[in-house]
Design an enzyme around this catalytic site. Structure first.
Site, mmCIF file in Angstrom:
data_model
loop_
_atom_site.group_PDB
_atom_site.id
_atom_site.type_symbol
_atom_site.label_atom_id
_atom_site.label_comp_id
_atom_site.label_asym_id
_atom_site.label_seq_id
_atom_site.Cartn_x
_atom_site.Cartn_y
_atom_site.Cartn_z
ATOM 1 N N CYS A 45 0.289 -1.373 0.258
ATOM 2 C CA CYS A 45 -0.312 -0.266 0.318
ATOM 3 C C CYS A 45 1.053 1.521 -0.130
ATOM 4 C CB CYS A 45 -0.799 -0.005 0.818
ATOM 5 S SG CYS A 45 -1.963 -1.106 1.058
HETATM 6 C C1 BEZ Z 1 0.235 -4.276 1.645
HETATM 7 O O1 BEZ Z 1 0.189 -3.346 1.439
HETATM 8 O O2 BEZ Z 1 1.456 -5.091 1.842
HETATM 9 C C2 BEZ Z 1 -0.227 -5.516 2.309
HETATM 10 C C3 BEZ Z 1 -1.458 -5.490 2.549
HETATM 11 C C4 BEZ Z 1 -2.257 -6.330 3.186
HETATM 12 C C5 BEZ Z 1 -1.741 -7.461 3.433
HETATM 13 C C6 BEZ Z 1 -1.162 -8.397 2.737
HETATM 14 C C7 BEZ Z 1 0.349 -7.028 2.082
#
Ligand code: BEZ
Length: 210
Positions: A45
């Site tokens: 994210c």
């Molecule tokens: C991420 O944004 O890295 C992420 C968020 C939730 C689960 C897996 C990855």
């Protein structure tokens, strides 16, 4: 209820990093992109919000207002924005909805309980100036989105909204287009005075109009 193409994008008012946002009023006559990500302080994210911030000028050129969302609160968003600025070569420069009560997530079906009970998946809704949904995408948490692809799709949506053409596989701005099947050859000659190439009666290529 699943939101389908052609539906009016549900309206809402929610807190954001840039103050409360009333969605339809905020969009005005612009196109809109509403996209969710699973959670603050997560690695994928963080790169996504950096990527969208770096593309702000490209969205502006296309008259598109971008809004992000996660179900974390405003204080969390504000702290995380510091990390985005520090690590992504660009500060967060579009509003991030703090959907702490899941009002918008539920309205748009952004929580897929069989993927995760509480976090939103990576949803994208592109909304036209008529407030109708023009495109939806859903990616899992583990896969960051390609925002250049989102710009490419917006180019196609904006072109095909104006002209009676469709865009072929892997089309990019400036490349030849397809005349839509509902246009007869007779009308196509008037519409596209530069001519077109009939490969098959249903496959007619034309230079990108406009
Ligand atoms: C991420 O944004 O890295 C992420 C968020 C939730 C689960 C897996 C990855």
């Amino acid at each position: 209820m699943t939101i389908q193409l052609g539906d009016i994008a549900p309206d809402f008012t929610q807190d954001s990093t840039e103050g409360p946002i009333s969605f339809h009023k905020y969009l005005g006559d612009s196109w809109g992109v509403l996209f969710s990500h699973p959670a603050d302080f997560t690695p994928v994210c963080t790169t996504e919000l950096g990527a969208v911030s770096r593309l702000k000028g490209e969205f502006q050129k296309r008259n598109v207002k971008v809004i992000g969302l996660s179900v974390d609160g405003l204080e969390s968003h504000k702290k995380w924005a510091g990390d985005i600025a520090e690590t992504q070569g660009c500060a967060l420069n579009f509003p991030l909805l703090a959907d702490h009560d899941k009002k918008v997530s539920n309205l748009y079906g952004m929580i897929h309980p069989k993927a995760n009970d509480t976090m939103t998946v990576r949803s994208v809704f592109v909304v036209g100036p008529d407030k109708k949904v023009k495109l939806t995408l859903t990616y899992p948490a583990s896969t960051g989105r390609n925002f250049d692809e989102l710009l490419r799709v917006i180019d196609s949506l904006q072109l095909t909204a104006k002209h009676k053409v469709a865009t072929p596989a892997n089309w990019e701005q400036g490349q030849d287009c397809i005349i839509v099947p509902s246009v007869s050859n007779e009308d196509a000659k008037k519409m596209f005075p530069g001519g077109f190439k009939e490969i098959k009666p249903y496959l007619r290529m034309v230079k990108q109009p406009g």
